[in-house]
Design an enzyme around this catalytic site. Structure first.
Site, PDB file in Angstrom:
ATOM      1  N   ASP A 161     -11.311  -8.271   2.561  1.00  0.00           N
ATOM      2  CA  ASP A 161     -11.573  -6.833   2.494  1.00  0.00           C
ATOM      3  C   ASP A 161     -12.474  -6.308   3.618  1.00  0.00           C
ATOM      4  O   ASP A 161     -12.019  -6.129   4.748  1.00  0.00           O
ATOM      5  CB  ASP A 161     -12.128  -6.506   1.100  1.00  0.00           C
ATOM      6  CG  ASP A 161     -12.158  -5.013   0.787  1.00  0.00           C
ATOM      7  OD1 ASP A 161     -11.874  -4.222   1.688  1.00  0.00           O
ATOM      8  OD2 ASP A 161     -12.459  -4.623  -0.352  1.00  0.00           O
ATOM      9  N   HIS A 165      -8.502  -4.918  -6.258  1.00  0.00           N
ATOM     10  CA  HIS A 165      -9.736  -4.783  -7.055  1.00  0.00           C
ATOM     11  C   HIS A 165      -9.448  -4.735  -8.567  1.00  0.00           C
ATOM     12  O   HIS A 165      -9.769  -5.676  -9.262  1.00  0.00           O
ATOM     13  CB  HIS A 165     -10.596  -3.568  -6.645  1.00  0.00           C
ATOM     14  CG  HIS A 165     -10.902  -3.514  -5.182  1.00  0.00           C
ATOM     15  ND1 HIS A 165     -11.530  -4.548  -4.526  1.00  0.00           N
ATOM     16  CD2 HIS A 165     -10.648  -2.577  -4.230  1.00  0.00           C
ATOM     17  CE1 HIS A 165     -11.661  -4.241  -3.239  1.00  0.00           C
ATOM     18  NE2 HIS A 165     -11.130  -3.060  -3.045  1.00  0.00           N
TER      19      HIS A 165
HETATM   20  C1  NGQ Z   1     -11.458   1.128   2.432  1.00  0.00           C
HETATM   21  N1  NGQ Z   1     -12.820  -0.192   0.978  1.00  0.00           N
HETATM   22  O1  NGQ Z   1     -10.388   1.720   2.457  1.00  0.00           O
HETATM   23  O2  NGQ Z   1     -11.922   0.535   3.412  1.00  0.00           O
HETATM   24  C2  NGQ Z   1     -12.204   1.076   1.139  1.00  0.00           C
HETATM   25  C3  NGQ Z   1     -13.245   2.144   1.104  1.00  0.00           C
HETATM   26  C4  NGQ Z   1     -12.177   4.017  -0.127  1.00  0.00           C
HETATM   27  C5  NGQ Z   1     -13.028  -0.679  -0.243  1.00  0.00           C
HETATM   28  N2  NGQ Z   1     -12.603   0.012  -1.249  1.00  0.00           N
HETATM   29  C6  NGQ Z   1     -12.688   3.507   1.181  1.00  0.00           C
HETATM   30  N3  NGQ Z   1     -13.653  -1.797  -0.438  1.00  0.00           N
HETATM   31  O3  NGQ Z   1     -11.847   3.265  -1.022  1.00  0.00           O
HETATM   32  O4  NGQ Z   1     -12.114   5.236  -0.236  1.00  0.00           O
HETATM   33 ZN    ZN Z   2      -9.814  -2.369   0.808  1.00  0.00          ZN
END
Ligand code: NGQ
Ligand code: ZN
Length: 452
Positions: A319, A268
């Site tokens: 993702d 990101h």
């Molecule tokens: C994840 N996803 O680990 O799936 C993360 C969300 C987080 C994204 N950042 C959870 N898109 O970052 O705490």
């Molecule tokens: Zn992720």
């Protein structure tokens, strides 16, 4: 050995005509341009390298479309995350395996030939350890095997709910390990992929929110060479909390405390200062952009222009897998920039074709991030190949870069004809050979999950 012949193919040195490739045990034994066909060769019109998908949470494919409802409070990344945790809380190992297999089939059908699985569910639905800590890593490996996609498995170290070592929340229990547990998980992950050609194991401190500086230092001493992936600076709130905790922004903090280099993939990096962008590009790390998910979650827009001007390296990832598609990701990446800058053809910089710049950028950065030494259609590299349907109306009269531009901006996945992953032809006529069986398995698991 199988001979493949393409009238036109994109090689590392550019577009070439009459390209003959010999597939030898999953790799390209030879790649020759201006060649003639030999008897027994399989003939195709347009050949491209398969793309790496550098960031996936495969299990999230199961909740695609189920979070697009406005809740009572303002909807944002964090409310989405609560829903995601609730979904995680219901998934059995069998569910995870079926959903991952479906996601991987869709990746292959769209032209991704390798996936970086940022794998962070490690324990059972109650949060208790499985008797085998590699249980779910084995399920991911099995799904990759069933689909044929190349796997870079990235076991995730996750220990805390927020900066400063905050204790994990209930919804995070399935992710949590201490250092000892993580070391065992790493061993188990290596064993889980041992039988798979070309499989790579890296590791991933989830985010600066989820690890303490001490833990980060300890796990970075694990292995001097394999890929290291981490989420960073995705949400403005995360940046603010990091500043509150340390006086520094996440990227700034990382550069000050850790030697970030080419083995790193920073996922990101949405919220950056000009300084951070320069530093990021110079570090040689890959920025893992996930354009569809970043749009879906309302993250913000990465500073492509600044990064491009410093010669930075990016790759793309699907993702959350809310929608899986090579062209969809590349198109969204460019369009996010056009909307932000009210300009056109931004990722391309000084080169002419945006499609080419997007595609080759994602190939180079994705390969680096997933630990693949040789990117693209070249002797000795993996036989990861995509052929396009030259008869598709979107490609009428096109050749060279116009093929990429027209595929990405004027059409989409319907143009993909065949896909080979490490020499195995797994997609033909746009359809994966196990599409029906895996879809049936997926449907059955989803019906159970959503009825619960
Ligand atoms: C994840 N996803 O680990 O799936 C993360 C969300 C987080 C994204 N950042 C959870 N898109 O970052 O705490
Ligand atoms: Zn992720």
């Amino acid at each position: 050995m199988i001979g493949l012949f393409f009238e036109e193919a994109l090689l590392p040195q550019g577009w070439a005509r009459n390209v003959r490739m010999v597939l030898d045990q999953g790799r390209l034994g030879s790649v020759e341009a201006e060649a003639s066909t030999q008897s027994g060769d399989e003939r195709h019109r347009i050949g491209l390298p398969g793309l790496p998908n550098l960031h996936s949470h495969a299990f999230q494919r199961g909740m695609a479309g189920l979070t697009e409802i406005r809740g009572a409070t303002a909807d944002n990344f964090w409310t989405w995350r609560d829903l995601m945790y609730r979904f995680v809380g219901r998934m059995t190992a069998d569910d995870i395996e079926a959903v991952a297999a479906q996601a991987y089939v869709e990746m292959l059908e769209s032209g991704f030939t390798r996936v970086g699985e940022f794998h962070y569910i490690h324990h059972d639905v109650s949060g208790a350890a499985y008797s085998n800590i590699g249980e779910l890593a084995e399920r991911i490996a099995a799904s990759a095997q069933a689909s044929g996609i190349g796997l870079t498995l990235l076991p995730v170290f996750y220990a805390h709910a927020g900066f400063g070592g905050r204790a994990p929340d209930r919804g995070q229990q399935r992710f949590i390990n201490d250092i000892d547990g993580f070391l065992r998980l790493m061993d188990a992950s290596r064993r889980a992929v041992a039988g798979q050609q070309g499989a790579v194991v890296g590791f991933a401190p989830h985010s600066l929110r989820a690890v303490t500086p001490k833990e980060l230092n300890t796990i970075l001493q694990l292995d001097g060479d394999c890929p290291v992936h981490m989420h960073i600076a995705e949400q403005a709130k995360e940046v603010d909390e990091c500043v509150e905790w340390s006086g520094k922004r996440p990227l700034q903090w990382l550069f000050d405390h850790v030697a970030v280099d080419r083995r790193w993939c920073l996922v990101h990096a949405t919220h950056t200062t000009t300084d951070e962008i320069g530093h990021l590009a110079e570090s040689g790390a890959v920025v893992g952009l996930c354009p569809i998910t970043e749009a879906n979650l309302g993250d913000g827009t990465f500073n492509v222009m600044g990064f491009r001007d410093h010669g930075g390296t990016f790759g793309i990832g699907s993702d959350s897998n809310v929608l899986i598609g090579v062209t969809d990701e590349l198109r969204q990446l460019e369009y996010s920039q056009r909307l932000a800058h009210r300009a056109r053809n931004i990722v391309a910089g000084t080169t002419a074709s945006t499609g080419r710049a997007l595609f080759e950028g994602a190939l180079k950065g994705g390969s680096q991030a997933l630990g693949v030494a040789t990117a693209g259609l070249t002797e000795g590299g993996f036989a990861d190949i995509v052929s396009l349907d030259a008869g598709h109306v979107a490609l009428a009269g096109r050749s060279g870069d116009a093929i990429l531009d027209s595929w990405i901006f004027g059409a989409g996945r319907s143009v993909v004809d065949c896909v080979w992953a490490r020499g195995h032809k797994v997609v033909q006529g746009g359809r994966h050979h196990a599409r029906e069986t895996i879809a049936r398995w997926f449907r059955q698991k989803l019906q159970g999950l959503l009825a619960a």
